[in-house]
Motif scaffolding. Structure first.
Motif, PDB file in Angstrom:
ATOM      1  N   ARG A  24    -103.625 -56.762   1.835  1.00 32.68           N
ATOM      2  CA  ARG A  24    -103.226 -58.056   0.978  1.00 32.68           C
ATOM      3  C   ARG A  24    -104.210 -58.739   0.332  1.00 32.68           C
ATOM      4  NH1 ARG A  24     -97.597 -59.284   2.065  1.00 32.68           N
ATOM      5  NH2 ARG A  24     -96.846 -57.793   3.353  1.00 32.68           N
ATOM      6  N   LYS A 231    -101.076 -67.711  -4.096  1.00 34.10           N
ATOM      7  CA  LYS A 231    -100.972 -68.779  -3.041  1.00 34.10           C
ATOM      8  C   LYS A 231    -102.254 -69.325  -2.406  1.00 34.10           C
ATOM      9  CE  LYS A 231     -96.196 -68.335  -3.456  1.00 34.10           C
ATOM     10  NZ  LYS A 231     -95.382 -69.410  -4.130  1.00 34.10           N
ATOM     11  N   LYS A 234    -103.929 -68.417   3.212  1.00 35.20           N
ATOM     12  CA  LYS A 234    -102.812 -68.996   3.994  1.00 35.20           C
ATOM     13  C   LYS A 234    -103.065 -68.331   5.618  1.00 35.20           C
ATOM     14  CE  LYS A 234    -100.216 -70.923   1.167  1.00 35.20           C
ATOM     15  NZ  LYS A 234     -99.677 -72.325   1.463  1.00 35.20           N
ATOM     16  N   SER A 238     -97.386 -68.256   7.285  1.00 32.68           N
ATOM     17  CA  SER A 238     -96.869 -68.191   6.080  1.00 32.68           C
ATOM     18  C   SER A 238     -97.047 -66.752   5.540  1.00 32.68           C
ATOM     19  CB  SER A 238     -97.831 -69.362   5.115  1.00 32.68           C
ATOM     20  OG  SER A 238     -97.564 -69.124   3.746  1.00 32.68           O
ATOM     21  N   ARG A 239     -98.260 -66.045   5.886  1.00 29.34           N
ATOM     22  CA  ARG A 239     -98.763 -64.838   5.071  1.00 29.34           C
ATOM     23  C   ARG A 239     -97.710 -63.702   5.898  1.00 29.34           C
ATOM     24  NH1 ARG A 239    -104.336 -61.657   5.713  1.00 29.34           N
ATOM     25  NH2 ARG A 239    -104.273 -60.836   3.803  1.00 29.34           N
ATOM     26  N   TRP A 240     -97.675 -63.790   7.127  1.00 33.68           N
ATOM     27  CA  TRP A 240     -96.985 -62.715   7.742  1.00 33.68           C
ATOM     28  C   TRP A 240     -95.445 -62.981   8.213  1.00 33.68           C
ATOM     29  CZ3 TRP A 240     -98.584 -57.845   7.035  1.00 33.68           C
ATOM     30  CH2 TRP A 240    -100.104 -57.708   6.651  1.00 33.68           C
ATOM     31  N   GLN A 276    -105.659 -64.049   2.308  1.00 35.38           N
ATOM     32  CA  GLN A 276    -105.147 -64.248   0.846  1.00 35.38           C
ATOM     33  C   GLN A 276    -103.359 -63.804   0.964  1.00 35.38           C
ATOM     34  OE1 GLN A 276    -106.131 -65.169  -2.346  1.00 35.38           O
ATOM     35  NE2 GLN A 276    -104.277 -64.938  -3.242  1.00 35.38           N
ATOM     36  N   LYS A 277    -102.828 -64.899   0.426  1.00 33.74           N
ATOM     37  CA  LYS A 277    -101.296 -64.435  -0.042  1.00 33.74           C
ATOM     38  C   LYS A 277    -101.071 -64.698  -1.469  1.00 33.74           C
ATOM     39  CE  LYS A 277     -96.844 -65.988   1.268  1.00 33.74           C
ATOM     40  NZ  LYS A 277     -96.139 -67.473   1.915  1.00 33.74           N
ATOM     41  N   HIS A 280    -100.659 -60.620  -5.944  1.00 35.00           N
ATOM     42  CA  HIS A 280    -100.678 -59.148  -5.530  1.00 35.00           C
ATOM     43  C   HIS A 280     -99.805 -58.540  -6.392  1.00 35.00           C
ATOM     44  CE1 HIS A 280    -101.801 -60.581  -1.813  1.00 35.00           C
ATOM     45  NE2 HIS A 280    -100.703 -61.040  -1.109  1.00 35.00           N
TER      46      HIS A 280
END
Length: 409
Positions: A24, A231, A234, A238-240, A276-277, A280
Motif C-alpha cells: 500500500r 489521504k 495514516k 484508518s488504514r486497515w 500511506q493511505k 493507489h
C-alpha cells in the motif's frame, strides 16, 4: 499430553484489510494503466478498446426500473451517477507488437507528421526552458518522398509480422478548463479484423480526433482504471480498519495491541502497520454507462447546450449543475455518465476500458431510460434546477433592476 497442547485464541476473527492490495504505497503513475486489453476477436469489425476522461463530479438521476419479478419493477428509483468529461482524443501514432517467449515486444512505432504542442509537451519535464525540438526533424523527414516511403515500409512490416496493433492517442487539454496544458498519452489496442484491417483502420485515423461515442455505447458495462484519492500517512485504525483498543489503554488506543509473537523475531508482513493511505492504482469493473452526452455545439447562430434533457424533463439544461461542478467547473465537451462512483478526486484523469467479460446478467443487459437528471447546486442544499427557476421563485434581484435602469439610461 501437555507437550502437544497449543495455546488457543480467546476470540476468533477474520483479519482486517486485504493482503491482495500490498504494497500500500503511492502509485508510480498518475494516469491509470490498462494492464490487460480485451481478448481480440477477428470476426468483429475493427474498434478501439479504451479512452481517457476527466472526473467532473457526481449527481443523481431518476429512472424507471425494468426488472420483471423485482419489487422495484416499473417503479422509479433514484441512483447516484458520476460524470466524466471525455473530449475527443487525437491519434498521433501506431505501434505494432510481436509475440516473443517473454511476452510482447514493440516491433515498429510510426508517428504522425503533425503534432500539437500539448502532445509534444508530454516529452519534456520543463517545456518553457526547452528548445521545443521534439519531433521537428521527424515531421520534416515525413514530408519528403523518402520519409513517406519509410513510413509505408514500417506499416508493411507491422502488417507482415505483428500480432497486435495499438494506437498512440492523446487527450486535448485545450478543450478543457484545466490548468494543465500537457496532454495525457496512452496506447489503445485495436481489436477486431485481420492485422491488415487493423493497420488500415489505424492509418485512416492518424492525426484525426476520435470521439467517445465511437468507442463506447449506451448501456455498455465498462471498467474504470485510475489512482484513488490520496489521504497521506495514516495509522492502523484508518488504514486497515483495525479495532480501537479500550479507552484506558496506555500510550494511545488507535494501535495494534500485539504486532507478533516472540518468535519469529521479526514483524511479519501480514501485520497491520501505519503508513500511506490512498493514491493507489485501482481497477474497478462493471460500471454501466447511463448516458453518453454530446458537448455544446453550434446550430446556426445558436449554441445548443441541452444535453441533460430527457423525454420526461424537457427543460433546456446542460449537465453542469447550478454554480458548476464543485472544484471542477463547467462540462462543455462530450461526457459519459456512469452508475455509481469512480476513484480519485475531481479533475483526476480516468482511463475507461471495454470490459474483459461477456456480460449475461440481467442488470448488465437492462436498457436505461432516464426520466430526470438532477442539476441543482452541489454546493449546499440546491433547490433549483436552472437559474430561470430560481429567478422566478426569488423575484427580481437588485442587480437585475440596476441592469434594467442602466439599459433605459
Amino acid at each position: 499430553s501437555g507437550a502437544t497442547k497449543m495455546s488457543h485464541r480467546k476470540f476468533e476473527a477474520p483479519r482486517h484489510g486485504s493482503l491482495g492490495f500490498l504494497p500500500r504505497k503511492r502509485a508510480r503513475r498518475h494516469r491509470g494503466k490498462v494492464k490487460t486489453f480485451p481478448r481480440d476477436d477477428a470476426s468483429q469489425p475493427c474498434h478501439l478498446t479504451a479512452f481517457i476522461g476527466y472526473k467532473a463530479g457526481m449527481t443523481h438521476i431518476v429512472r424507471e426500473m425494468e426488472k420483471p419479478g423485482s419489487r422495484s419493477h416499473k417503479k422509479e428509483v433514484v441512483e447516484a451517477v458520476t460524470i466524466i468529461e471525455t473530449p475527443p482524443m487525437m491519434v498521433v501514432g501506431i505501434v505494432g507488437y510481436i509475440e516473443t517467449p517473454r511476452g510482447l515486444r514493440a516491433l515498429k512505432t510510426v508517428w504522425a507528421e503533425h503534432m500539437s504542442d500539448e502532445c509534444r509537451r508530454r516529452f519534456y519535464k520543463n517545456w518553457a526552458n526547452s528548445k521545443k525540438k521534439a519531433f521537428t526533424k521527424a515531421s520534416q523527414r515525413l514530408a519528403t518522398p523518402e520519409g513517406k516511403k519509410s513510413f509505408e515500409a514500417d506499416l508493411a512490416k507491422i502488417t507482415k509480422y505483428c500480432k497486435f496493433v495499438r494506437l498512440i492517442c492523446h487527450t486535448q487539454m485545450k478543450l478543457l478548463n484545466q490548468r494543465q496544458k500537457k496532454a495525457h498519452m496512452m496506447e489503445v489496442q485495436v481489436n477486431g479484423g485481420s492485422i491488415a484491417d487493423k493497420v488500415e483502420f489505424a492509418k485512416e485515423r492518424l492525426e484525426k480526433p476520435v470521439a467517445i461515442n465511437k468507442v463506447f455505447a449506451q448501456d455498455e458495462m465498462i471498467d474504470v482504471i485510475g489512482v484513488t484519492k490520496g489521504k497521506g500517512f495514516k495509522g492502523v485504525t484508518s488504514r486497515w480498519h483495525c479495532k480501537k483498543l479500550p479507552r484506558k489503554t496506555h500510550k494511545g488506543l488507535r494501535k495494534v495491541a500485539c504486532i507478533g509473537a516472540w518468535h519469529p523475531s521479526r514483524v511479519q508482513y501480514t501485520v497491520a502497520r501505519a503508513g500511506q493511505k490512498g493514491y493507489h492504482h485501482r481497477t474497478e469493473v462493471n460500471k454501466k454507462i447511463y448516458r453518453i452526452g454530446n458537448g455544446f455545439y453550434q446550430d446556426g447562430n445558436k449554441i445548443i447546450k441541452s444535453n441533460a434533457q430527457t423525454s420526461f424533463d424537457l427543460t433546456e439544461k446542460s449537465i453542469t449543475p447550478m454554480g458548476g461542478f464543485v472544484h471542477y467547473g463547467e462540462v462543455k465537451q462530450d461526457f459519459v455518465m456512469l452508475k455509481g462512483c469512480v476513484m480519485g478526486p475531481k479533475k483526476r484523469v480516468i482511463t475507461l476500458r471495454k470490459s474483459l467479460l461477456v456480460h449475461t446478467s440481467r442488470s448488465s443487459k437492462e436498457k436505461i431510460s432516464l426520466k430526470f437528471i438532477d442539476t441543482s447546486s452541489k454546493f449546499g442544499h440546491g433547490r433549483f434546477q436552472v437559474s430561470a427557476e430560481k429567478k422566478q421563485f426569488m423575484g427580481a434581484m437588485k442587480t437585475d433592476k440596476v441592469a434594467e435602469e442602466a439599459k433605459k439610461a
